[in-house]
Design a protein around this motif. Structure first.
Motif, PDB file in Angstrom:
ATOM      1  N   GLU A 173       0.791  -1.178  -0.079  1.00 49.05           N
ATOM      2  CA  GLU A 173       0.065   0.037   0.063  1.00 49.05           C
ATOM      3  C   GLU A 173       0.875   1.338   0.187  1.00 49.05           C
ATOM      4  N   LYS A 174       0.446   2.079  -0.886  1.00 43.82           N
ATOM      5  CA  LYS A 174       1.410   3.332  -1.104  1.00 43.82           C
ATOM      6  C   LYS A 174       0.822   4.473  -0.478  1.00 43.82           C
ATOM      7  N   ASP A 175      -0.316   4.574  -0.093  1.00 45.81           N
ATOM      8  CA  ASP A 175      -1.104   5.716   0.459  1.00 45.81           C
ATOM      9  C   ASP A 175      -0.941   5.575   1.981  1.00 45.81           C
ATOM     10  N   GLU A 176      -0.148   6.324   2.625  1.00 48.70           N
ATOM     11  CA  GLU A 176       0.286   6.367   4.026  1.00 48.70           C
ATOM     12  C   GLU A 176      -0.993   6.173   5.068  1.00 48.70           C
ATOM     13  N   ALA A 177      -1.990   7.049   4.487  1.00 47.37           N
ATOM     14  CA  ALA A 177      -3.297   6.930   5.666  1.00 47.37           C
ATOM     15  C   ALA A 177      -3.728   5.785   5.471  1.00 47.37           C
ATOM     16  N   LYS A 178      -3.885   5.148   4.332  1.00 46.62           N
ATOM     17  CA  LYS A 178      -4.585   3.548   4.158  1.00 46.62           C
ATOM     18  C   LYS A 178      -3.741   2.630   4.702  1.00 46.62           C
ATOM     19  N   LYS A 179      -2.371   2.753   4.411  1.00 44.56           N
ATOM     20  CA  LYS A 179      -1.151   1.799   5.112  1.00 44.56           C
ATOM     21  C   LYS A 179      -1.622   1.848   6.587  1.00 44.56           C
ATOM     22  N   ALA A 180      -1.722   2.874   7.273  1.00 43.87           N
ATOM     23  CA  ALA A 180      -1.817   2.638   8.787  1.00 43.87           C
ATOM     24  C   ALA A 180      -3.110   1.950   9.109  1.00 43.87           C
ATOM     25  N   LEU A 182      -4.493  -0.344   7.369  1.00 41.67           N
ATOM     26  CA  LEU A 182      -4.367  -1.724   6.985  1.00 41.67           C
ATOM     27  C   LEU A 182      -3.444  -2.334   8.337  1.00 41.67           C
ATOM     28  N   GLN A 183      -2.210  -1.580   8.792  1.00 44.36           N
ATOM     29  CA  GLN A 183      -1.548  -2.127   9.639  1.00 44.36           C
ATOM     30  C   GLN A 183      -2.151  -2.666  11.003  1.00 44.36           C
ATOM     31  N   LYS A 184      -3.227  -1.554  11.352  1.00 39.08           N
ATOM     32  CA  LYS A 184      -4.182  -1.808  12.464  1.00 39.08           C
ATOM     33  C   LYS A 184      -4.754  -3.214  12.134  1.00 39.08           C
ATOM     34  N   GLY A 185      -5.511  -3.355  11.008  1.00 39.10           N
ATOM     35  CA  GLY A 185      -6.411  -4.720  10.678  1.00 39.10           C
ATOM     36  C   GLY A 185      -5.067  -5.777  10.725  1.00 39.10           C
ATOM     37  N   PHE A 186      -4.108  -5.866  10.096  1.00 42.85           N
ATOM     38  CA  PHE A 186      -3.012  -6.865  10.283  1.00 42.85           C
ATOM     39  C   PHE A 186      -2.657  -7.190  11.786  1.00 42.85           C
ATOM     40  N   GLU A 187      -2.492  -6.159  12.281  1.00 42.07           N
ATOM     41  CA  GLU A 187      -2.188  -6.475  13.816  1.00 42.07           C
ATOM     42  C   GLU A 187      -3.181  -7.243  14.735  1.00 42.07           C
ATOM     43  N   LYS A 188      -4.422  -6.950  14.394  1.00 44.87           N
ATOM     44  CA  LYS A 188      -5.493  -7.697  15.223  1.00 44.87           C
ATOM     45  C   LYS A 188      -5.532  -9.127  14.689  1.00 44.87           C
ATOM     46  N   LYS A 189      -5.553  -9.004  13.033  1.00 44.50           N
ATOM     47  CA  LYS A 189      -5.600 -10.486  12.595  1.00 44.50           C
ATOM     48  C   LYS A 189      -4.570 -11.345  13.140  1.00 44.50           C
ATOM     49  N   ARG A 190      -2.937 -10.753  13.043  1.00 41.72           N
ATOM     50  CA  ARG A 190      -2.026 -11.358  13.572  1.00 41.72           C
ATOM     51  C   ARG A 190      -2.133 -12.165  14.773  1.00 41.72           C
ATOM     52  N   ASP A 191      -2.706 -11.085  15.894  1.00 41.85           N
ATOM     53  CA  ASP A 191      -2.593 -11.569  17.460  1.00 41.85           C
ATOM     54  C   ASP A 191      -3.859 -12.759  17.381  1.00 41.85           C
ATOM     55  N   THR A 192      -4.737 -12.580  16.719  1.00 34.01           N
ATOM     56  CA  THR A 192      -5.893 -13.527  16.906  1.00 34.01           C
ATOM     57  C   THR A 192      -5.499 -14.922  16.320  1.00 34.01           C
ATOM     58  N   HIS A 193      -4.929 -14.796  15.149  1.00 35.92           N
ATOM     59  CA  HIS A 193      -4.627 -16.187  14.408  1.00 35.92           C
ATOM     60  C   HIS A 193      -3.296 -16.868  15.140  1.00 35.92           C
ATOM     61  N   PHE A 194      -2.230 -15.986  15.397  1.00 30.62           N
ATOM     62  CA  PHE A 194      -1.241 -16.592  16.269  1.00 30.62           C
ATOM     63  C   PHE A 194      -1.753 -17.111  17.536  1.00 30.62           C
ATOM     64  N   GLY A 195      -2.570 -16.258  18.130  1.00 29.61           N
ATOM     65  CA  GLY A 195      -2.990 -16.614  19.545  1.00 29.61           C
ATOM     66  C   GLY A 195      -3.645 -18.205  19.477  1.00 29.61           C
ATOM     67  N   ASN A 196      -4.499 -18.308  18.253  1.00 31.66           N
ATOM     68  CA  ASN A 196      -5.304 -19.499  18.092  1.00 31.66           C
ATOM     69  C   ASN A 196      -4.351 -20.552  18.138  1.00 31.66           C
ATOM     70  N   MET A 197      -3.156 -20.291  17.158  1.00 30.22           N
ATOM     71  CA  MET A 197      -2.204 -21.486  16.919  1.00 30.22           C
ATOM     72  C   MET A 197      -1.443 -21.843  18.192  1.00 30.22           C
ATOM     73  N   GLN A 198      -1.273 -20.968  18.930  1.00 32.93           N
ATOM     74  CA  GLN A 198      -0.565 -21.128  20.217  1.00 32.93           C
ATOM     75  C   GLN A 198      -1.457 -21.920  21.008  1.00 32.93           C
ATOM     76  N   LYS A 199      -2.768 -21.718  21.027  1.00 31.30           N
ATOM     77  CA  LYS A 199      -3.367 -22.743  21.920  1.00 31.30           C
ATOM     78  C   LYS A 199      -3.514 -24.071  21.406  1.00 31.30           C
ATOM     79  N   GLN A 200      -3.501 -24.313  20.164  1.00 33.18           N
ATOM     80  CA  GLN A 200      -3.207 -25.554  19.553  1.00 33.18           C
ATOM     81  C   GLN A 200      -2.002 -26.287  20.047  1.00 33.18           C
ATOM     82  N   LEU A 201      -1.081 -25.492  19.690  1.00 34.90           N
ATOM     83  CA  LEU A 201       0.318 -25.957  20.202  1.00 34.90           C
ATOM     84  C   LEU A 201       0.313 -26.497  21.715  1.00 34.90           C
TER      85      LEU A 201
END
Length: 267
Positions: A173-180, A182-201
């Motif tokens: 993403e080149k637009d800085e406002a949109k990038k910011a 998207l970064q929030k959405g990424f961090e939320k999905k990262r924490d959720t999915h990795f958290g679920n994977m750790q529970k499986q582990l």
């Protein structure tokens, strides 16, 4: 000498006596057929059980003569997981890297207009990153040892590729406002999915081994690739067990050798 008629009568009598001395033909044949069918049935039952316990026993084992080509950009991105799975399983493949300038001419020649593409010599082409990763995992013997593990591994691949997809959106993403945003959405999905994977582990041997089963599977390789190799663990808290798993996977000699020799790229 005997007359021709008498000789014929004697020959006929001899044949009749021979036939009478033989065991009843129909009963003997029926018994043999029953035994043969029983042996065939038992053999099929044994083969079916072996195929259930070892899915690659009859039909799915990769051929020693198989030749694979992985076609993707000269970077890691969506194609590296497929490469890593072939590497981890000791499966030889041609690493065909495409420069961005060459992609417009190549795109119409791909099955779906996307990369990565896995080509099988004398066979079909497979595209879409998740499908390619699943195929590579199966060919490399990293897809799980039974149907339950295979489903669990696919579940893990879906989770990890979802994290990667969110990150790729941020990366390009080149637009800085949109990038910011998207970064929030990424961090939320990262924490959720990795958290679920750790529970499986943690549900498997208290997190001391691998995510599923007693041996490394594509699930573990995917977590290492997305979390450690792609550095997407950075900034995530509370994932100590998953990060420790990533370090164990990184110690795999085949993966370590690949990382040491592959082209150095920014993504």
């Amino acid at each position: 000498g005997a007359s021709p008629g008498l000789r014929r009568l004697r020959e006929s009598s001899t044949r009749d006596v021979t036939i009478l001395r033989q065991p009843p033909f129909s009963s003997y044949r029926r018994c043999a057929c029953v035994k043969l069918l029983l042996l065939l049935f038992l053999s099929l039952v044994r083969l079916a059980r072996l195929q259930t316990l070892h899915p690659n026993f009859l039909f799915s084992a990769p051929s020693a003569m198989a030749k694979y080509t992985v076609t993707y950009f000269n970077g890691r991105g969506r194609g590296e997981l497929t490469r890593l799975l072939f590497v981890a399983g000791g499966v030889d493949f041609e690493d065909k890297r495409v420069e961005f300038s060459d992609w417009p001419a190549l795109k119409p020649k791909t099955p779906m207009g996307f990369m990565p593409v896995v080509s099988v010599a004398g066979g079909p082409e497979i595209t879409e990153s998740l499908a390619c990763a699943q195929f590579a995992a199966a060919e490399a013997g990293l897809a799980g040892k039974d149907n339950t593990e295979r489903a669990q591994v696919i579940m893990a691949l879906i989770h990890t590729t979802a994290i990667l997809e969110e990150f790729i959106k941020v990366l390009f993403e080149k637009d800085e406002a949109k990038k910011a945003e998207l970064q929030k959405g990424f961090e939320k999905k990262r924490d959720t999915h990795f958290g679920n994977m750790q529970k499986q582990l943690m549900m498997n041997n208290g997190g001391a081994g691998f995510i599923y089963g007693s041996e490394m599977t594509a699930a573990d390789v995917a977590v290492w690739y997305v979390g450690v190799d792609s550095k997407l663990f950075d900034g995530a808290d509370g994932l100590d067990s998953l990060k420790a798993l990533g370090k164990r996977v990184a110690e795999n000699p085949k993966l370590a050798a690949w990382v040491a020799k592959r082209p150095v790229t920014p993504w």
